[in-house]
Design a protein around this motif. Sequence first.
Motif, short mmCIF file in Angstrom:
data_model
loop_
_atom_site.label_atom_id
_atom_site.label_comp_id
_atom_site.label_asym_id
_atom_site.label_seq_id
_atom_site.Cartn_x
_atom_site.Cartn_y
_atom_site.Cartn_z
N GLY A 69 0.80 -1.22 0.00
CA GLY A 69 0.00 0.00 0.00
C GLY A 69 0.83 1.26 0.00
O GLY A 69 0.28 2.35 0.07
N GLY A 70 2.12 1.13 -0.07
CA GLY A 70 2.95 2.33 -0.05
C GLY A 70 4.35 2.03 0.42
O GLY A 70 4.85 0.91 0.29
N LEU A 71 4.95 3.03 0.99
CA LEU A 71 6.33 2.97 1.41
C LEU A 71 6.55 1.95 2.54
O LEU A 71 5.74 1.83 3.45
N VAL A 72 7.65 1.23 2.45
CA VAL A 72 8.09 0.30 3.49
C VAL A 72 9.10 1.05 4.36
O VAL A 72 10.01 1.69 3.83
N ASP A 73 8.92 0.98 5.67
CA ASP A 73 9.78 1.72 6.59
C ASP A 73 10.36 0.73 7.60
O ASP A 73 9.61 0.06 8.31
N ARG A 80 7.67 -1.69 9.16
CA ARG A 80 6.24 -1.44 9.08
C ARG A 80 5.90 -1.14 7.64
O ARG A 80 6.70 -0.58 6.89
N PHE A 81 4.69 -1.55 7.27
CA PHE A 81 4.27 -1.39 5.88
C PHE A 81 2.75 -1.45 5.81
O PHE A 81 2.09 -2.04 6.66
N GLY A 90 -4.72 -2.03 5.54
CA GLY A 90 -4.22 -2.04 6.90
C GLY A 90 -2.72 -1.86 6.91
O GLY A 90 -2.12 -1.56 5.88
N PHE A 91 -2.14 -2.03 8.07
CA PHE A 91 -0.69 -2.01 8.14
C PHE A 91 -0.22 -3.04 9.15
O PHE A 91 -0.93 -3.41 10.07
N ASP A 92 0.97 -3.53 8.91
CA ASP A 92 1.58 -4.52 9.78
C ASP A 92 2.93 -4.00 10.24
O ASP A 92 3.60 -3.25 9.54
N LEU A 106 2.45 -7.79 14.06
CA LEU A 106 1.33 -7.10 14.68
C LEU A 106 0.57 -6.40 13.57
O LEU A 106 1.11 -5.51 12.91
N GLY A 107 -0.66 -6.84 13.32
CA GLY A 107 -1.45 -6.31 12.22
C GLY A 107 -2.56 -5.40 12.69
O GLY A 107 -3.14 -5.60 13.75
N PHE A 108 -2.84 -4.40 11.88
CA PHE A 108 -3.89 -3.43 12.16
C PHE A 108 -4.75 -3.25 10.91
O PHE A 108 -4.23 -3.18 9.80
N LEU A 109 -6.06 -3.18 11.11
CA LEU A 109 -6.99 -2.99 10.00
C LEU A 109 -7.41 -1.53 9.95
O LEU A 109 -7.91 -1.00 10.94
N ASP A 110 -7.20 -0.90 8.80
CA ASP A 110 -7.59 0.51 8.65
C ASP A 110 -8.93 0.64 7.94
O ASP A 110 -9.72 1.50 8.28
#
Length: 116
Positions: A69-73, A80-81, A90-92, A106-110
């Motif tokens: 979904g975008g930049l990997v940091d 995180r990505f 979402g992001f993990d 650790l996953g999060f749903l946006d």
Amino acid sequence: MSDFATMVDRYLAVWNESDPAARRAAIDDLFAEDVRYVDPLAAVSGRAALTELIGAVQQQFPGLKFTTGGLVDGHHDQVRFTWNLGPAAGFDVAELDADGRIRTVLGFLDRTEGLS
């Protein structure tokens, strides 16, 4: 592993792998034996449980593929990505072990609209 973008590509490829044997081989290669995966809908430990979880997600959302979904940091042993799954996003945050394998996710749903 210093190439976090490649690690994320491999991670998403595991979630998109529809062949159970190929998926398990990829999990064994990328994830620590005692991997822990937690998001708002699931919490599993170990490669076998992660394999089952991914298979269940694929059955629940047939035909949908995870994409970045975008930049990997990333820094040190964490990355995180963001990701997309059809209309969902979402992001993990993943933590790597000393061998460069993923030990914790650790996953999060946006955004979950459009998923049933």
